[in-house]
Design a protein around this motif. Sequence first.
Motif, PDB file in Angstrom:
ATOM      1  N   SER A 118      57.124  51.461  34.698  1.00 50.07           N
ATOM      2  CA  SER A 118      55.686  51.564  34.953  1.00 50.07           C
ATOM      3  C   SER A 118      55.143  52.975  34.761  1.00 50.07           C
ATOM      4  CB  SER A 118      55.371  51.086  36.373  1.00 50.07           C
ATOM      5  OG  SER A 118      56.157  51.781  37.323  1.00 50.07           O
ATOM      6  N   ASP A 126      49.138  54.002  39.302  1.00 51.08           N
ATOM      7  CA  ASP A 126      48.116  53.170  39.923  1.00 51.08           C
ATOM      8  C   ASP A 126      48.637  51.734  39.996  1.00 51.08           C
ATOM      9  OD1 ASP A 126      45.766  51.466  40.237  1.00 51.08           O
ATOM     10  OD2 ASP A 126      44.577  53.237  39.773  1.00 51.08           O
ATOM     11  N   ARG A 128      47.114  49.152  39.714  1.00 53.87           N
ATOM     12  CA  ARG A 128      46.508  48.353  38.657  1.00 53.87           C
ATOM     13  C   ARG A 128      47.484  48.194  37.488  1.00 53.87           C
ATOM     14  NH1 ARG A 128      43.474  44.874  39.041  1.00 53.87           N
ATOM     15  NH2 ARG A 128      45.055  43.824  37.825  1.00 53.87           N
ATOM     16  N   THR A 129      48.200  49.260  37.181  1.00 49.72           N
ATOM     17  CA  THR A 129      49.204  49.211  36.117  1.00 49.72           C
ATOM     18  C   THR A 129      50.308  48.230  36.466  1.00 49.72           C
ATOM     19  OG1 THR A 129      48.771  51.501  35.472  1.00 49.72           O
ATOM     20  CG2 THR A 129      50.896  50.578  34.835  1.00 49.72           C
ATOM     21  N   ASN A 131      50.174  45.580  38.454  1.00 45.61           N
ATOM     22  CA  ASN A 131      49.687  44.209  38.320  1.00 45.61           C
ATOM     23  C   ASN A 131      49.533  43.788  36.863  1.00 45.61           C
ATOM     24  OD1 ASN A 131      49.580  43.862  41.073  1.00 45.61           O
ATOM     25  ND2 ASN A 131      47.450  43.181  41.108  1.00 45.61           N
ATOM     26  N   ASP A 132      49.020  44.698  36.038  1.00 49.73           N
ATOM     27  CA  ASP A 132      48.803  44.349  34.632  1.00 49.73           C
ATOM     28  C   ASP A 132      50.107  44.078  33.900  1.00 49.73           C
ATOM     29  OD1 ASP A 132      46.089  44.598  34.994  1.00 49.73           O
ATOM     30  OD2 ASP A 132      45.934  46.576  34.065  1.00 49.73           O
ATOM     31  N   TYR A 152      54.948  49.506  44.157  1.00 47.80           N
ATOM     32  CA  TYR A 152      53.597  50.063  44.210  1.00 47.80           C
ATOM     33  C   TYR A 152      53.643  51.425  44.899  1.00 47.80           C
ATOM     34  CZ  TYR A 152      51.853  45.363  43.098  1.00 47.80           C
ATOM     35  OH  TYR A 152      51.582  44.150  42.500  1.00 47.80           O
ATOM     36  N   ASP A 154      50.735  53.350  45.558  1.00 47.59           N
ATOM     37  CA  ASP A 154      49.362  53.757  45.866  1.00 47.59           C
ATOM     38  C   ASP A 154      49.242  54.565  47.152  1.00 47.59           C
ATOM     39  OD1 ASP A 154      47.671  52.214  43.696  1.00 47.59           O
ATOM     40  OD2 ASP A 154      49.257  50.888  44.384  1.00 47.59           O
ATOM     41  N   TYR A 223      43.075  49.467  48.926  1.00 45.32           N
ATOM     42  CA  TYR A 223      43.133  49.194  47.489  1.00 45.32           C
ATOM     43  C   TYR A 223      44.396  48.414  47.149  1.00 45.32           C
ATOM     44  CZ  TYR A 223      43.533  50.292  42.467  1.00 45.32           C
ATOM     45  OH  TYR A 223      43.671  50.234  41.100  1.00 45.32           O
ATOM     46  N   ASP A 226      44.151  44.777  48.139  1.00 41.06           N
ATOM     47  CA  ASP A 226      43.410  43.945  47.187  1.00 41.06           C
ATOM     48  C   ASP A 226      44.258  43.603  45.966  1.00 41.06           C
ATOM     49  OD1 ASP A 226      41.151  43.711  48.719  1.00 41.06           O
ATOM     50  OD2 ASP A 226      39.978  45.205  47.624  1.00 41.06           O
ATOM     51  N   LEU A 227      45.105  44.510  45.537  1.00 42.48           N
ATOM     52  CA  LEU A 227      46.000  44.221  44.426  1.00 42.48           C
ATOM     53  C   LEU A 227      47.016  43.140  44.800  1.00 42.48           C
ATOM     54  CD1 LEU A 227      46.638  47.895  43.283  1.00 42.48           C
ATOM     55  CD2 LEU A 227      45.378  46.174  41.984  1.00 42.48           C
ATOM     56  N   GLU A 230      45.283  39.819  44.665  1.00 41.20           N
ATOM     57  CA  GLU A 230      45.191  39.359  43.278  1.00 41.20           C
ATOM     58  C   GLU A 230      46.511  38.754  42.809  1.00 41.20           C
ATOM     59  OE1 GLU A 230      43.275  41.634  39.741  1.00 41.20           O
ATOM     60  OE2 GLU A 230      45.425  42.152  39.728  1.00 41.20           O
TER      61      GLU A 230
END
Length: 473
Positions: A118, A126, A128-129, A131-132, A152, A154, A223, A226-227, A230
Motif C-alpha cells: 500500500s 491514507d 482511502r488507498t 479501501n481502493d 490502516y 490513519d 475518518y 467511515d472507511l 464502507e
Amino acid sequence: MKIIMISLDTLRADRLGCYGYGKPTSPHIDRIASEGVLMERAYASDIPTEVAHSAIFSGNIGLTTGLVSHGSELTHLPKSFDWLPTKLKAAGFVTGAVDNLYNLKEWFARGYRHYINSSGKKRWIDGRTVNDLAIPWIRGHKDEDFFLFLHYWDAHTPYLPPEPYTDLFYGEGRDPFGPSNPSMNRAYSHPAYPFFKHHHYNLLGPVTDAEYVNALYDAEIRYLDDLLRELDEVLEHEGIREETLLILFGDHGESLTEHDIFWDHCGLYEQTVHVPVIMRWPGRIPEARRVPGFVQHADLMPTVLEAIAEETPIGIDLTSLTLSGKLDGRSLWPAIRGDSAGTMDEVYLSECAWQAARAIRTEQYKLIRYYDAGPFRRPSAELYDLRQDPEETVNLADRLPELAAELEERINTFVGQKLKGRPDPMMVQIQQAQLPFRRRIEMILGAVGLSWESWMADPQRERYDVLEGARRK
C-alpha cells in the motif's frame, strides 16, 4: 469461510465509544462490537508496530521469537516459526494482504498469494488507498475461501484527516495557532522533537494548542470508522458478511501528551499497551459479548486456527500447537463462549525502540522496569496501583519497595523461563546497537552538527532550529 483481519495502527482502546469514550469517534466500530465480542482488557505484549504484528502472526511473544525491537538491524525471524498466513495458505485459503510491513521486514509477506503493498510516494498511507485496493480484491475472491489482512495507518502520525472530520472535534472559533497558548511548549522542547518536527509538526504548521493535535487524532479515528463502514457495506452487498470472521485490533495505542510522550506510542502505560480487540462472526460469536479478563496479541493466531479447524476439516492440529510450547498465545474461544474470563491472570509487557523497558500488569498493580530510558527522564522502576490511580500518575516504587521487588522478580523469572538460557535480545540490542530510535535522532542531529550528548544537556533545545534553518539556507 472468509477471514478478514484488520490492523488499526496506533488506535488506543479508550478513544472508542465501545470502550467508554464520550466523543463520536467510532459509531461503526461500536456497531461491530455490538454484533460480536469485545475484549475489554486486550494488551500488546510487545510494542511498537514491528514486534506487535510479529506476535500476532506468529502466536508468540518477543522473548520466544527474539523479536523485541522495532527497526533493528539485528533481528530476524527464522522460518521454523509458525506464521498464520502460511498456515492458512497451506490449508487451502486464498491469502491476501493490503499492507506495507514488508518495507520493514521481509517476513511480513510470508504466506500471501497476493501481497499488495500500500506504500506510495508519501510517508503516510491514507485509508482511502487501503479501501481502493482491498474492495476490488474482495469482489474478485468472494466465491473462494480467503484470508485477507488489511492495515490502516490513519490514527498514526502525521494526523492529517480530511477537514470536515476535524470540525467534529475542534469547534469553530478556536485558533490552533494562537500566540498566547503555551500548551505545545513541552512538546517543542522535548528531546524527541527533531524526529517529530520532520515527520509530523512541519506538516501541521506552527500549532500552539495541544488540544488541536488531540482533536486531529480523534478526527482520524472517525475518518477510519467511515472507511470501515464502507468496507462492511461491501461485505453486505456481495453477500459474504454472514460467512466472514471479522477481527479488528490495535497493534498499540498512543500517548496524547501523557507521561511526557507527545503523540507517539512508546511507554508501557495503559494509553499505549491497552488496545482494542473486537471480533464478529454472525451465528458463531454471540452478539454484544464482552470478555472481562486479560488477553494478548499472541492469542489471535490460535483463535483463528481453532475457528477454521472447527469450520472445515483442514488438518490443523491445534492441540499440538498450543500445548507443546510452540505458541505463547491461547485460543480466545473459551472466553468468547463464557467458559473463562480471559487467557491469563497477568500480562507481561515489553518495548525496545525509544526506550528499553519491561513491565508486569496484574489485576491491581503495574511495575515498569527501565533498562535504557532513551530520550526520557525515568526512574529505574515505576509502580502504580491501577485501581486507585488508573492514569498512572503516582509512582509507589519507593513507598512500597517490597512489592516492587516482588513484581520485578516475577518479571525476571518470566524472562528466564522464556529465554531458556538464550541471550536476552533486549540486552543484546542495547549493548551492540543502541536503541533504534536514538539512532534516528542522532542521524538528524548529526546533519546539523549536534551530538546526542550535547542535545540531551540542552534543556531549551533552541540550537537545533537555529542550526537547521542555517543549513537549509
